[in-house]
Scaffold this motif. Structure first.
Motif, short mmCIF file in Angstrom:
data_model
loop_
_atom_site.label_atom_id
_atom_site.label_comp_id
_atom_site.label_asym_id
_atom_site.label_seq_id
_atom_site.Cartn_x
_atom_site.Cartn_y
_atom_site.Cartn_z
N ALA A 122 0.84 -1.21 0.00
CA ALA A 122 0.00 0.00 0.00
C ALA A 122 0.87 1.25 0.00
O ALA A 122 0.58 2.23 -0.72
CB ALA A 122 -0.93 -0.01 1.21
N ARG A 123 1.93 1.25 0.78
CA ARG A 123 2.83 2.42 0.81
C ARG A 123 3.55 2.58 -0.53
O ARG A 123 3.74 3.70 -1.01
CB ARG A 123 3.83 2.28 1.95
CG ARG A 123 3.19 2.42 3.33
CD ARG A 123 4.23 2.59 4.43
NE ARG A 123 5.05 1.39 4.62
CZ ARG A 123 4.75 0.41 5.47
NH1 ARG A 123 3.62 0.46 6.17
NH2 ARG A 123 5.56 -0.62 5.61
N LEU A 124 3.95 1.47 -1.14
CA LEU A 124 4.59 1.55 -2.45
C LEU A 124 3.62 2.09 -3.48
O LEU A 124 4.02 2.86 -4.39
CB LEU A 124 5.10 0.16 -2.87
CG LEU A 124 6.28 -0.40 -2.09
CD1 LEU A 124 6.63 -1.80 -2.59
CD2 LEU A 124 7.50 0.51 -2.18
N SER A 125 2.37 1.71 -3.37
CA SER A 125 1.35 2.23 -4.29
C SER A 125 1.20 3.74 -4.15
O SER A 125 1.09 4.46 -5.15
CB SER A 125 0.01 1.53 -4.01
OG SER A 125 -0.99 2.01 -4.88
N ASP A 126 1.21 4.24 -2.92
CA ASP A 126 1.13 5.69 -2.70
C ASP A 126 2.33 6.40 -3.32
O ASP A 126 2.20 7.45 -3.95
CB ASP A 126 1.08 5.99 -1.20
CG ASP A 126 -0.25 5.58 -0.57
OD1 ASP A 126 -1.23 5.42 -1.31
OD2 ASP A 126 -0.27 5.40 0.67
N ARG A 127 3.51 5.82 -3.14
CA ARG A 127 4.72 6.43 -3.70
C ARG A 127 4.69 6.40 -5.23
O ARG A 127 5.16 7.32 -5.90
CB ARG A 127 5.94 5.70 -3.17
CG ARG A 127 6.22 5.95 -1.70
CD ARG A 127 7.21 4.98 -1.11
NE ARG A 127 8.46 4.93 -1.87
CZ ARG A 127 9.41 4.03 -1.66
NH1 ARG A 127 9.24 3.08 -0.72
NH2 ARG A 127 10.52 4.05 -2.39
N ARG A 128 4.12 5.33 -5.79
CA ARG A 128 4.01 5.23 -7.24
C ARG A 128 3.10 6.34 -7.77
O ARG A 128 3.41 6.97 -8.79
CB ARG A 128 3.45 3.85 -7.62
CG ARG A 128 3.50 3.56 -9.11
CD ARG A 128 2.82 2.24 -9.46
NE ARG A 128 3.35 1.12 -8.70
CZ ARG A 128 2.68 0.46 -7.76
NH1 ARG A 128 1.43 0.84 -7.43
NH2 ARG A 128 3.23 -0.55 -7.13
N ARG A 129 2.00 6.58 -7.09
CA ARG A 129 1.08 7.64 -7.50
C ARG A 129 1.72 9.02 -7.40
O ARG A 129 1.34 9.96 -8.10
CB ARG A 129 -0.20 7.59 -6.66
CG ARG A 129 -1.13 6.45 -7.05
CD ARG A 129 -2.52 6.63 -6.44
NE ARG A 129 -2.47 6.52 -4.99
CZ ARG A 129 -2.66 5.38 -4.33
NH1 ARG A 129 -2.89 4.26 -5.01
NH2 ARG A 129 -2.62 5.34 -3.02
N ASN A 130 2.71 9.13 -6.52
CA ASN A 130 3.41 10.40 -6.36
C ASN A 130 4.58 10.56 -7.33
O ASN A 130 5.36 11.50 -7.22
CB ASN A 130 3.92 10.56 -4.93
CG ASN A 130 2.79 10.78 -3.94
OD1 ASN A 130 1.74 11.35 -4.30
ND2 ASN A 130 2.98 10.34 -2.71
N GLY A 131 4.69 9.61 -8.26
CA GLY A 131 5.66 9.78 -9.34
C GLY A 131 6.93 8.96 -9.22
O GLY A 131 7.79 9.05 -10.11
N GLU A 132 7.10 8.17 -8.17
CA GLU A 132 8.31 7.36 -8.06
C GLU A 132 8.25 6.18 -9.03
O GLU A 132 7.17 5.65 -9.33
CB GLU A 132 8.48 6.84 -6.63
CG GLU A 132 8.81 7.93 -5.61
CD GLU A 132 9.22 7.33 -4.28
OE1 GLU A 132 10.00 6.36 -4.27
OE2 GLU A 132 8.75 7.84 -3.25
N ALA A 133 9.42 5.79 -9.54
CA ALA A 133 9.52 4.69 -10.50
C ALA A 133 9.49 3.36 -9.76
O ALA A 133 10.53 2.80 -9.39
CB ALA A 133 10.79 4.82 -11.33
#
Length: 279
Positions: free
Chosen positions: A180-191
């Motif tokens: 879930a945290r990785l998903s949030d970071r992905r939405r914030n533009g992280e690769a």
């Protein structure tokens, strides 16, 4: 002679005190029976004297007497359910003290050394820290000295063999929180790989029993990782071995099997017993 007197035989023998062979043999026998009861309670959690007698192949009357002696020294306590027994608070405290004294790196190092010896590649031990895998031990191989993943370095859980092994085998609730945290970071533009891609990698890793890294950290470098568990069956970290891709992934050496064996050896050094956890 009462059973409790045998416990006193554990005290050091005074100088010039004669040794009674028969008595010492009897004391060892009762210690072995005590150990069998403790092991049974460790596995069962709680049990009646009848159950323990059946488990240890002893008469019920003898089992009651031994349980009484073990209660006196704090190794066994009555359980909340009437007629049931469990491990004593004093014994649990002793176990906690021993656990605190276990150095995980030291316990795992022989397995790492053996893995390096058998593969000639670089062996790593990594722990989970804040959604990353941190290298806490590294033993350089003979052929390649990569600058990646030095002591204290960290990698995200979706890159590298040890990080992926940690992500795949961590407790499900914690894994879902990480995803879930990785998903949030992905939405914030992280690769970060897609959720579907991560879940596919997790499923493949769990199915095989080991993780695979194919040049996703360093070009030309492959790696295999496997999980390390502690005595509670909890994930403690992961062991991995890294080297030239054609050396690690070609199948010329059974690197996956050697890595899983190293991880199993490290887990056993930490007190992990799969049959007890599964039971």
């Amino acid at each position: 002679m009462s059973d409790i007197v045998v416990i006193d035989r554990m005290r050091p023998r005074r100088e010039n005190q004669p040794m009674t062979v028969d008595g010492d043999a009897g004391g060892m026998e009762i210690l072995q029976k005590s150990g069998a009861i403790v092991s049974a309670l460790e596995e069962l959690g709680e049990a009646t004297a009848q159950t323990l007698a059946a488990r240890t192949d002893e008469p019920v009357s003898s089992t009651y007497r031994l349980l009484s002696s073990l209660r006196e020294i704090g190794w066994v306590d009555p359980a909340p359910r009437r007629g049931y027994f469990r491990l004593g608070v004093r014994l649990v405290r002793i176990g906690s003290l021993l656990e605190d004294q276990v150095n995980v790196r030291d316990a795992c190092k022989p397995a790492l050394e053996e893995l390096r010896r058998r593969t000639n590649a670089t062996a790593f031990l990594c722990f989970l820290r804040s959604d990353t895998a941190v290298c806490v031990e590294r033993l350089d191989g003979r052929d390649v000295h990569s600058l990646a993943m030095r002591l204290g370095d960290s990698l995200p859980l979706f890159r590298g063999a040890a990080p992926l092994a940690i992500l795949a085998f961590v407790a499900e609730s914690e894994r879902e929180a990480i995803l879930a945290r990785l998903s949030d970071r992905r939405r914030n533009g992280e690769a970060i790989p897609s959720d579907a891609s991560l879940r596919e990698a997790i499923a493949s890793t769990r199915s095989r029993g080991y993780s695979l890294s194919d040049e996703d950290v360093t070009p030309g470098i492959g790696a295999i990782g496997a999980p390390v568990f502690n005595h509670r069956g909890e994930l403690e970290g992961a062991i991995s071995v890294s080297g030239l891709r054609n050396q690690i992934l070609s199948g010329q050496l059974p690197v996956p099997q050697l890595t899983m064996q190293a991880a199993d050896d490290a887990s056993r050094a930490l007190g992990y017993r799969k049959e007890l956890i599964a039971g």
